[in-house]
Enzyme design. Structure first.
Site, PDB file in Angstrom:
ATOM      1  N   CYS A  60       0.634  -1.259  -0.097  1.00 42.19           N
ATOM      2  CA  CYS A  60      -0.275   0.581  -0.310  1.00 42.19           C
ATOM      3  C   CYS A  60       0.879   1.311  -0.003  1.00 42.19           C
ATOM      4  O   CYS A  60       1.915   1.293   0.850  1.00 42.19           O
ATOM      5  CB  CYS A  60      -0.270  -0.233   1.327  1.00 42.19           C
ATOM      6  SG  CYS A  60      -1.844   1.728   1.096  1.00 42.19           S
ATOM      7  N   HIS A  70      -9.623  -3.645  -2.031  1.00 38.31           N
ATOM      8  CA  HIS A  70      -8.208  -2.750  -1.564  1.00 38.31           C
ATOM      9  C   HIS A  70      -8.472  -1.317  -1.218  1.00 38.31           C
ATOM     10  O   HIS A  70      -8.390  -0.919  -0.598  1.00 38.31           O
ATOM     11  CB  HIS A  70      -6.796  -3.525  -1.591  1.00 38.31           C
ATOM     12  CG  HIS A  70      -5.488  -2.232  -1.300  1.00 38.31           C
ATOM     13  ND1 HIS A  70      -4.781  -2.668  -0.317  1.00 38.31           N
ATOM     14  CD2 HIS A  70      -5.424  -1.010  -1.016  1.00 38.31           C
ATOM     15  CE1 HIS A  70      -4.192  -2.425   0.055  1.00 38.31           C
ATOM     16  NE2 HIS A  70      -4.379  -1.185  -0.283  1.00 38.31           N
ATOM     17  N   GLU A  71      -8.641  -0.674  -2.858  1.00 39.48           N
ATOM     18  CA  GLU A  71      -9.005   0.600  -2.436  1.00 39.48           C
ATOM     19  C   GLU A  71     -10.641   1.572  -1.823  1.00 39.48           C
ATOM     20  O   GLU A  71     -11.109   1.917  -1.430  1.00 39.48           O
ATOM     21  CB  GLU A  71      -8.924   0.482  -4.429  1.00 39.48           C
ATOM     22  CG  GLU A  71      -7.675   0.441  -4.573  1.00 39.48           C
ATOM     23  CD  GLU A  71      -6.368   1.421  -3.889  1.00 39.48           C
ATOM     24  OE1 GLU A  71      -6.664   2.224  -3.308  1.00 39.48           O
ATOM     25  OE2 GLU A  71      -5.546   0.374  -4.093  1.00 39.48           O
ATOM     26  N   HIS A 114      -9.937   1.193   2.098  1.00 44.67           N
ATOM     27  CA  HIS A 114      -9.541   2.467   2.433  1.00 44.67           C
ATOM     28  C   HIS A 114     -10.645   3.271   2.382  1.00 44.67           C
ATOM     29  O   HIS A 114     -10.275   4.564   3.306  1.00 44.67           O
ATOM     30  CB  HIS A 114      -8.830   3.815   1.180  1.00 44.67           C
ATOM     31  CG  HIS A 114      -7.377   2.606   1.422  1.00 44.67           C
ATOM     32  ND1 HIS A 114      -6.960   2.787   1.917  1.00 44.67           N
ATOM     33  CD2 HIS A 114      -6.429   1.934   0.222  1.00 44.67           C
ATOM     34  CE1 HIS A 114      -5.548   2.419   1.402  1.00 44.67           C
ATOM     35  NE2 HIS A 114      -5.521   2.067   0.396  1.00 44.67           N
TER      36      HIS A 114
HETATM   37 NI    NI Z   1      -3.219   0.855   0.166  1.00 41.35          NI
END
Ligand code: NI
Length: 185
Positions: free
Chosen positions: A106, A148-149, A152
């Site tokens: 990341c 993953h995004e 966030h």
């Molecule tokens: Ni990330």
């Protein structure tokens, strides 16, 4: 062109659920996405979420480069590369209950990587930057980078998804001790 500063783990913006993206017609949103694209290209990653550049809005960009266009696991078939994609207000639904483990890094946690479980197949809904509804299915690395995004946007970083923190490593040590063996000829 603007390269934005990337927030690092510990900054509260990374732990805060993001606000809706807002109207796609808004010029500020277009500038944000352009700057995110420049920032991602400069940093050399495969995805970026707006909170990582200190903007708490539900906007992500990602791509699957040809060298990552492979399913997960040894001997997995090659899948298509995915060009740079921007999604406003993304929502994910798992397709099936299969999960897969693979290594992630990341840009907000530089120098480290960890082994993270993710859904193998997902459906992604959202809007594109021209306000067209998006509805796509993704699997393998493509599904992983999207999860993953989107995490966030909910204030979640990949170590918070790990179930074995002994699989969190500095890149150098990972290459030395944990990297999967090179495929044999
Ligand atoms: Ni990330």
């Amino acid at each position: 062109m603007a390269i934005l500063k990337i927030a690092r783990m510990g900054h509260p913006v990374l732990l805060t659920p993001a606000e809706p993206a807002g109207p796609a017609a808004e010029s500020e949103l277009h500038r944000l996405v352009r700057d995110m694209v420049d920032t991602l290209a400069d940093a050399g990653g495969v995805g970026l979420a707006a909170p990582q550049v200190h903007v708490s809005r539900r906007v992500i960009i990602f791509l699957v480069p040809p060298e990552r266009a492979r399913g997960e696991g040894e001997g997995a078939p090659q899948r298509g590369a995915v060009p740079l994609t921007a999604v406003l207000d993304p929502e994910i639904e798992p397709l099936g209950d299969e999960t897969a483990l693979d290594w992630e890094g990341c840009l907000s946690i530089p120098g480290l990587r960890g082994l993270v479980p993710r859904w193998s197949r997902i459906r992604l809904r959202g809007r594109s930057l021209d306000d067209t509804p998006l509805d796509i299915e993704a699997e393998g690395f493509h599904a992983r980078v999207i999860q993953h995004e989107v995490d966030h946007l909910d204030g979640i970083l990949y170590p918070m998804r790990m179930n074995d923190l002994s699989r969190l490593a500095y890149n150098e040590e990972w290459h030395r001790y944990m990297a999967p063996a090179e495929p044999q000829e």
